[in-house]
Design a protein around this motif. Structure first.
Motif, short mmCIF file in Angstrom:
data_model
loop_
_atom_site.label_atom_id
_atom_site.label_comp_id
_atom_site.label_asym_id
_atom_site.label_seq_id
_atom_site.Cartn_x
_atom_site.Cartn_y
_atom_site.Cartn_z
N GLN A 96 0.83 -1.21 0.00
CA GLN A 96 0.00 0.00 0.00
C GLN A 96 0.86 1.25 0.00
N GLU A 97 1.96 1.20 0.71
CA GLU A 97 2.94 2.29 0.68
C GLU A 97 4.07 1.83 -0.25
N PRO A 98 4.76 2.74 -0.92
CA PRO A 98 5.81 2.28 -1.85
C PRO A 98 6.92 1.48 -1.16
N ARG A 99 7.17 1.75 0.12
CA ARG A 99 8.21 1.04 0.87
C ARG A 99 9.55 1.04 0.15
N LEU A 100 10.01 2.23 -0.18
CA LEU A 100 11.33 2.39 -0.76
C LEU A 100 12.28 2.81 0.35
N LEU A 101 13.57 2.52 0.17
CA LEU A 101 14.57 2.97 1.13
C LEU A 101 14.87 4.43 0.84
N PRO A 102 14.50 5.35 1.71
CA PRO A 102 14.62 6.77 1.39
C PRO A 102 16.06 7.23 1.22
N TRP A 103 17.01 6.48 1.79
CA TRP A 103 18.43 6.87 1.73
C TRP A 103 19.16 6.23 0.56
N ARG A 104 18.43 5.56 -0.32
CA ARG A 104 19.04 5.00 -1.52
C ARG A 104 18.34 5.60 -2.73
N ILE A 110 16.00 -0.40 -6.73
CA ILE A 110 15.63 -1.51 -7.60
C ILE A 110 16.73 -2.56 -7.64
N ARG A 111 17.97 -2.12 -7.75
CA ARG A 111 19.09 -3.08 -7.83
C ARG A 111 19.21 -3.91 -6.57
N LEU A 112 18.93 -3.30 -5.43
CA LEU A 112 19.06 -4.05 -4.17
C LEU A 112 18.12 -5.24 -4.12
N ARG A 149 5.33 5.13 -6.50
CA ARG A 149 4.62 3.88 -6.78
C ARG A 149 5.13 3.26 -8.09
N ARG A 150 5.50 4.09 -9.03
CA ARG A 150 6.11 3.60 -10.26
C ARG A 150 7.39 2.83 -9.94
N VAL A 151 8.20 3.40 -9.04
CA VAL A 151 9.45 2.74 -8.65
C VAL A 151 9.13 1.39 -8.01
N ALA A 152 8.10 1.38 -7.15
CA ALA A 152 7.73 0.13 -6.48
C ALA A 152 7.30 -0.92 -7.51
N LEU A 153 6.56 -0.48 -8.55
CA LEU A 153 6.16 -1.41 -9.62
C LEU A 153 7.38 -1.92 -10.37
N ALA A 154 8.30 -0.98 -10.70
CA ALA A 154 9.50 -1.35 -11.44
C ALA A 154 10.30 -2.37 -10.64
N ARG A 155 10.41 -2.15 -9.33
CA ARG A 155 11.16 -3.07 -8.49
C ARG A 155 10.52 -4.46 -8.52
N ALA A 156 9.19 -4.48 -8.47
CA ALA A 156 8.49 -5.77 -8.47
C ALA A 156 8.78 -6.54 -9.74
N PRO A 169 -2.38 -1.22 -4.68
CA PRO A 169 -1.14 -0.54 -5.10
C PRO A 169 -1.34 0.90 -5.53
N PHE A 170 -2.58 1.30 -5.80
CA PHE A 170 -2.78 2.67 -6.31
C PHE A 170 -3.67 3.49 -5.39
N VAL A 171 -3.74 3.07 -4.14
CA VAL A 171 -4.60 3.77 -3.18
C VAL A 171 -4.03 5.16 -2.91
N SER A 172 -4.90 6.09 -2.60
CA SER A 172 -4.58 7.49 -2.29
C SER A 172 -3.81 8.22 -3.40
N LEU A 173 -4.09 7.84 -4.65
CA LEU A 173 -3.60 8.63 -5.79
C LEU A 173 -4.82 9.30 -6.42
N ASP A 174 -4.61 10.42 -7.10
CA ASP A 174 -5.73 11.01 -7.81
C ASP A 174 -6.09 10.07 -8.97
N GLU A 175 -7.35 10.14 -9.42
CA GLU A 175 -7.87 9.15 -10.36
C GLU A 175 -7.06 9.12 -11.66
#
Lengths: 256, 268
Positions: A96-104, A110-112, A149-156, A169-175
């Motif tokens: 639901q949240e992108p869950r990216l590492l903010p310090w990378r 994605i590489r990690l 969220r795009r990054v999260a999709l790319a990582r997946a 995966p697209f919750v709380s985005l504008d339509e």
């Protein structure tokens, strides 16, 4: 022309996908915040054919995220069993949240996720498809939620999963952004045909993306019904989606 | 640049405020200058051997700096501070992270921690010298032991605040132990580590001086004891200010650039 997403060395991909995802959760309780036992899932059993896109839909708090966490292997305390398409294959999740590492950076994030064998592989095509070529060196804190969220999709998709799990995966985005990302998801997913399981409470989203929609009841949840969509995805225009959503809403009026 | 004017001239309010307020650097300089002036005035009025004027302190500084004595003692203290700091941060972080992650371990060791937090520095130093002899290892060990409990408390807090969402993400995407530590855990602990280092450096050099005073024959602490016997306040202040200056340089040239690098991902 879209760059080819399929990886040359990944010869086994089509055969991997030949096994369905089988889920049979016959009981799940957990201790709530106040110490009271919550009976979350009574019986959720279904089979998602290989290469299909299945969506679990139900009222909020019905245990669909719990079911997804069980399929992910993050929650092992339940009754029943899960048989994944490829026991050795990788599972990707878009939370639901992108869950990216903010310090990378975007690219490092994605590489990690890649396994050691393909850590250095060329990701140009992937970045081009998801429209992140200019963002590779940015930090997630500099991105909008839609881009994150795009990054999260790319990582997946970068890890070439045998099973893809999506939790709203697209919750709380504008339509508009959400629709754009759904199209992107269809595009990338269609090239790979990874068995996908999504959880959402948005029927329009389910209608847009899935082959099969599984309706869940309120807690403790059971399966109320299954709706199969045969319409090819490229023929699901806004008008058709609207009509189909209404048809389903009538059919499952008691559920939604 | 002393005044933060210009640039924002199109916004009248901002501009007016900017021309009147000083930059943070100018404020710092002004503040230190004020302190110096107060000291000077009071010293002149008091006209006493126990409160020398700034020039007298500078003379004392110059006397020992010219012979090289001051640099030698500064270096000895700095060496002890360095080794004690590294030992305290490494051991304290390891214990702190372990206690932050394991609830059982924390329940068992928490009383120990409270005990060690409350043992006076002097007691640790005296016992170290008695048990391990008047040597360098005992001295550095005593300094480190005094600091370790503080590091443990701070790092335990950090380990408790680890983001569960990211931990799960790392599990799903099959991060190995090293990857998890380097890319998921340590960056989250970085602010806590920075806080522990900051307070650590300040505390450690104060304790180092006591350690030197009690059982070493060199270092800033030893010299201050010597000038105490001679009743030479200018000498005491010269060594104190010289070492404070060294610590400030370390902060400005090492700690702050490192921190800026570690937090460069933060949105400004």
């Amino acid at each position: 022309m879209a760059p080819n997403l399929r990886h040359e060395t990944n010869i086994t991909a089509p055969t991997n996908a030949s096994r369905p995802l089988r889920v049979s959760i016959t009981g799940k309780t957990f201790e709530g915040a106040d110490g009271v036992l919550v009976h979350a899932i009574e019986d959720i059993a279904f089979e998602a054919p290989a290469g299909s896109f299945t969506t679990l839909i139900g009222p909020s708090g019905c245990g669909k995220t719990t079911a997804l966490r069980i399929v992910l292997g993050l929650d092992r305390h339940f009754e029943g069993g899960v048989s994944r398409p490829d026991p050795d294959g990788r599972i990707a999740a878009v939370f639901q949240e992108p869950r990216l590492l903010p310090w990378r950076t975007v690219e490092q994030n994605i590489r990690l996720a890649l396994s050691a064998a393909v850590e250095g592989e060329n990701l140009d095509d992937l970045f081009a498809i998801v429209g992140l070529s200019e963002m590779r060196g940015r930090f997630p804190t500099e991105l909008s939620l839609g881009l994150a969220r795009r990054v999260a999709l790319a990582r997946a998709f970068a890890i070439r999963p045998s099973l893809l799990l999506l939790d709203e995966p697209f919750v709380s985005l504008d339509e508009m952004t959400a629709t754009r990302l759904r199209r992107l998801l269809i595009e990338v997913w269609s090239a790979r045909r990874t068995t996908a399981l999504m959880v959402t409470h948005n029927l329009r989203e389910a209608v847009h993306l899935s082959d099969r929609i599984i309706f869940l009841t309120e807690r403790p949840s059971t399966v109320r019904g299954v709706h199969v969509i045969d319409q090819p995805r490229n023929e699901r225009d806004a008008e058709w989606r609207e009509a189909e959503t209404r048809r389903i809403a009538d059919k499952f009026s008691g559920v939604l | 640049m002393a005044i933060d004017a210009g640039g924002t001239a199109n916004e009248e309010g901002t501009n007016r405020r900017a021309t009147r307020s000083l930059t943070p650097k100018a404020v710092t300089a002004l503040s230190l200058l004020g302190l110096l002036v107060i000291w000077w005035v009071v010293a002149v009025i008091a006209d006493s051997r126990v409160l020398p004027t700034p020039p007298a302190v500078f003379d004392a500084f110059w006397r020992d700096a010219a012979t090289g004595e001051l640099w030698f003692h500064l270096a000895m203290t700095l060496m002890r501070v360095f080794f004690a700091f590294v030992a305290a941060m490494v051991i304290g972080s390891a214990i702190g992270i372990a206690l932050g992650i394991s609830r059982e371990a924390n329940r068992f060791f928490d009383p120990w921690l409270i005990l060690f937090l409350n043992i006076p520095a002097l007691v640790v130093i005296v016992l170290a010298y008695i048990w391990f002899g008047l040597n360098e290892v005992a001295a550095i060990g005593a300094i480190a032991v005094n600091k370790i409990p503080n590091v443990v408390v701070t790092m335990r807090e950090g380990a408790r605040a680890l983001d569960r969402d990211l931990t799960e993400m790392a599990e799903v995407y099959r991060f190995g132990a090293m990857k998890r530590l380097r890319h998921v855990v340590l960056p989250q602990l970085q602010p806590y580590f920075a806080a522990a280092s900051r307070s650590g450096l300040a505390l450690i050099w104060k304790i180092a001086l006591v350690v030197e005073l009690l059982g070493r024959s060199d270092g800033v602490g030893f010299q201050i004891n010597l000038y105490f016997q001679l009743f030479d306040v200018a000498g005491i202040l010269a060594y104190t200010l010289a070492f404070v200056a060294v610590m400030l340089l370390i902060e400005l040239l090492i700690v702050q650039p490192l921190e800026a690098h570690a937090t460069r991902w933060r949105r400004t």
